[in-house]
Design a protein around this motif. Structure first.
Motif, short mmCIF file in Angstrom:
data_model
loop_
_atom_site.label_atom_id
_atom_site.label_comp_id
_atom_site.label_asym_id
_atom_site.label_seq_id
_atom_site.Cartn_x
_atom_site.Cartn_y
_atom_site.Cartn_z
N SER A 104 0.94 -1.08 -0.11
CA SER A 104 0.23 -0.08 0.00
C SER A 104 0.79 1.41 0.08
O SER A 104 2.07 1.34 0.51
CB SER A 104 -1.01 -0.13 1.17
N LEU A 105 0.27 2.36 -0.54
CA LEU A 105 1.07 3.64 -0.76
C LEU A 105 0.33 4.65 0.26
O LEU A 105 -0.87 4.73 0.20
CB LEU A 105 1.17 4.11 -2.14
N TRP A 106 1.22 5.29 0.94
CA TRP A 106 0.69 6.65 1.82
C TRP A 106 1.46 7.73 1.59
O TRP A 106 2.73 7.89 1.39
CB TRP A 106 0.73 6.00 3.20
N LEU A 107 0.56 8.94 1.60
CA LEU A 107 1.30 10.14 1.71
C LEU A 107 0.94 10.52 3.38
O LEU A 107 -0.24 11.12 3.48
CB LEU A 107 0.73 11.12 0.71
N VAL A 108 2.12 11.05 4.03
CA VAL A 108 1.68 11.31 5.34
C VAL A 108 2.15 12.79 5.68
O VAL A 108 3.53 13.06 5.39
CB VAL A 108 2.34 10.34 6.29
N THR A 109 1.15 13.83 6.04
CA THR A 109 1.74 15.06 6.33
C THR A 109 1.91 15.38 7.82
O THR A 109 0.76 15.07 8.48
CB THR A 109 0.75 15.97 5.54
N VAL A 110 2.87 16.12 8.09
CA VAL A 110 3.02 16.19 9.57
C VAL A 110 3.79 17.72 9.79
O VAL A 110 4.31 18.04 8.73
CB VAL A 110 4.03 15.14 10.24
N PRO A 111 4.12 18.06 10.94
CA PRO A 111 4.76 19.53 11.11
C PRO A 111 6.07 19.29 10.52
O PRO A 111 6.66 17.99 10.98
CB PRO A 111 4.56 19.75 12.54
N LEU A 112 6.57 20.04 10.21
CA LEU A 112 8.27 19.99 9.74
C LEU A 112 9.01 19.65 11.05
O LEU A 112 9.82 18.76 10.73
CB LEU A 112 8.75 21.64 9.33
N ASP A 113 8.86 20.04 12.21
CA ASP A 113 9.62 19.77 13.42
C ASP A 113 9.53 18.47 13.83
O ASP A 113 9.88 18.03 14.90
CB ASP A 113 9.68 21.01 14.45
N GLY A 114 8.14 17.64 13.35
CA GLY A 114 7.68 16.33 14.05
C GLY A 114 8.99 15.55 13.42
O GLY A 114 9.14 15.75 12.08
N ARG A 115 8.76 14.19 13.94
CA ARG A 115 9.64 13.05 13.37
C ARG A 115 8.37 11.91 13.52
O ARG A 115 8.00 11.80 14.59
CB ARG A 115 10.76 12.84 14.52
N MET A 166 -3.05 12.89 7.47
CA MET A 166 -2.62 13.94 8.07
C MET A 166 -2.60 13.99 9.73
O MET A 166 -3.67 13.58 10.28
CB MET A 166 -3.66 15.23 7.66
N ASP A 167 -1.67 14.42 10.13
CA ASP A 167 -1.40 14.53 11.67
C ASP A 167 -2.64 15.43 12.07
O ASP A 167 -2.84 16.38 11.94
CB ASP A 167 -0.24 15.11 11.91
N ALA A 168 -3.29 14.64 13.18
CA ALA A 168 -4.31 15.29 13.88
C ALA A 168 -4.40 16.68 14.26
O ALA A 168 -5.25 17.75 14.30
CB ALA A 168 -5.11 14.26 14.74
N GLY A 169 -3.17 16.85 14.95
CA GLY A 169 -2.77 18.01 15.61
C GLY A 169 -2.80 19.39 14.39
O GLY A 169 -2.79 20.48 15.11
N LEU A 170 -2.64 18.88 13.02
CA LEU A 170 -2.75 20.09 12.26
C LEU A 170 -3.87 20.67 12.29
O LEU A 170 -3.87 22.12 11.86
CB LEU A 170 -2.17 19.39 11.01
N PRO A 205 -8.77 12.61 3.66
CA PRO A 205 -7.45 12.26 4.39
C PRO A 205 -8.02 11.46 5.77
O PRO A 205 -9.14 11.81 6.41
CB PRO A 205 -6.91 13.78 4.80
N LEU A 206 -7.17 10.71 6.23
CA LEU A 206 -7.45 10.00 7.76
C LEU A 206 -6.64 10.94 8.61
O LEU A 206 -5.56 11.14 8.55
CB LEU A 206 -6.46 8.68 7.29
N ARG A 207 -7.36 11.57 9.51
CA ARG A 207 -6.83 12.15 10.57
C ARG A 207 -6.31 11.30 11.80
O ARG A 207 -7.14 10.48 12.19
CB ARG A 207 -7.83 13.06 11.00
N LEU A 208 -5.02 11.37 11.89
CA LEU A 208 -4.45 10.48 12.97
C LEU A 208 -3.69 11.05 13.92
O LEU A 208 -2.81 11.84 13.71
CB LEU A 208 -3.68 9.19 11.98
N ALA A 209 -4.08 10.78 15.29
CA ALA A 209 -3.31 11.22 16.35
C ALA A 209 -1.77 10.54 16.30
O ALA A 209 -2.00 9.22 16.32
CB ALA A 209 -4.19 11.36 17.49
N GLY A 210 -1.20 11.04 17.20
CA GLY A 210 0.31 10.26 17.51
C GLY A 210 1.14 9.85 16.47
O GLY A 210 1.86 8.88 16.42
#
Length: 222
Positions: A104-115, A166-170, A205-210
């Motif tokens: 499966s292919l995923w595109l995951v967007t998080v804050p720049l400073d996140g790891r 997408m990181d839920a925190g966004l 998008p799937l909003r995902l925490a953590g």
């Protein structure tokens, strides 16, 4: 240098999308149907030419999306981002093109400073161990090269091969900052606007925490 430009009317002289074509929609099987409005169709057909940055910006305007465009030198690493980020209102994001062990292919967007926690993320998504996808597959599905990856690239995935996370925190932020398919431009835009655009072309998008864990910043928008 970084040049902010209004989201409405920016670079209008570069936009020349007078006609768009769709195959087999409204015009009969195997026939081309000419649209009467210069509206950018999102993931209109599997055989169409992929959208470029100008067309993505035009799609935002046509849908009444508020954004601010910045034109700047190419940004492809954390050091380059530091030189331009101070003048941007939105939180700069990075997007990771990933492949699950199951293919499966995923595109995951998080804050720049996140790891991103790839191990934990793979478990949450149920796709097995995640690794970075190759550049050729990314261009084939999303129409972008390394350094220009963005959640807006799912607008080019007509086949629905890539799932957006997408990181839920966004969504607690008023604005995020992403590339419009090219790393010499960035836009401040509400995360909900990105979500709506993605959903319009079948990529809600799937909003995902953590998604992220504490650690050093990674590559910019890539």
């Amino acid at each position: 240098s970084t040049t902010p430009v209004s989201g409405r009317g920016v670079n209008e002289n570069r936009i020349n999308i007078s006609w768009l074509w769709r195959i087999g929609r409204g015009g009969g099987k195997g026939r081309a149907c000419r649209l009467r409005r210069p509206r950018v169709m999102l993931s209109a057909s599997k055989g169409r030419v992929m959208l470029d940055a100008v067309q993505v910006l035009d799609a935002l305007r046509e849908r009444g999306v508020s954004f601010k465009l910045y034109e700047h030198q190419a940004v492809d690493n954390a050091e380059a981002a530091a030189a331009v980020r101070a003048r941007m209102a939105g939180v700069i994001c990075k997007s990771l093109f990933l492949r699950g062990k199951d293919g499966s292919l995923w595109l995951v967007t998080v804050p720049l400073d996140g790891r991103a926690d790839l191990k934990g993320l793979g478990e949450k998504l149920g796709c097995g161990r995640l690794s970075f996808g190759d550049a050729d597959a990314m261009f084939r599905h999303l129409g972008v090269r390394p350094g220009s990856v963005t959640p807006l690239a799912v607008l080019n995935d007509a086949e629905g091969a890539v799932r957006l996370v997408m990181d839920a925190g966004l969504f607690s932020l008023p604005l995020i900052n992403v590339h419009p398919l090219i790393n010499t431009m960035s836009v401040d835009i509400a995360p909900e606007a990105v979500e709506r655009l993605a959903a319009e072309c079948g990529h809600e998008p799937l909003r995902l925490a953590g998604v992220c864990r504490e650690g050093p910043a990674g590559a910019v928008h890539s």
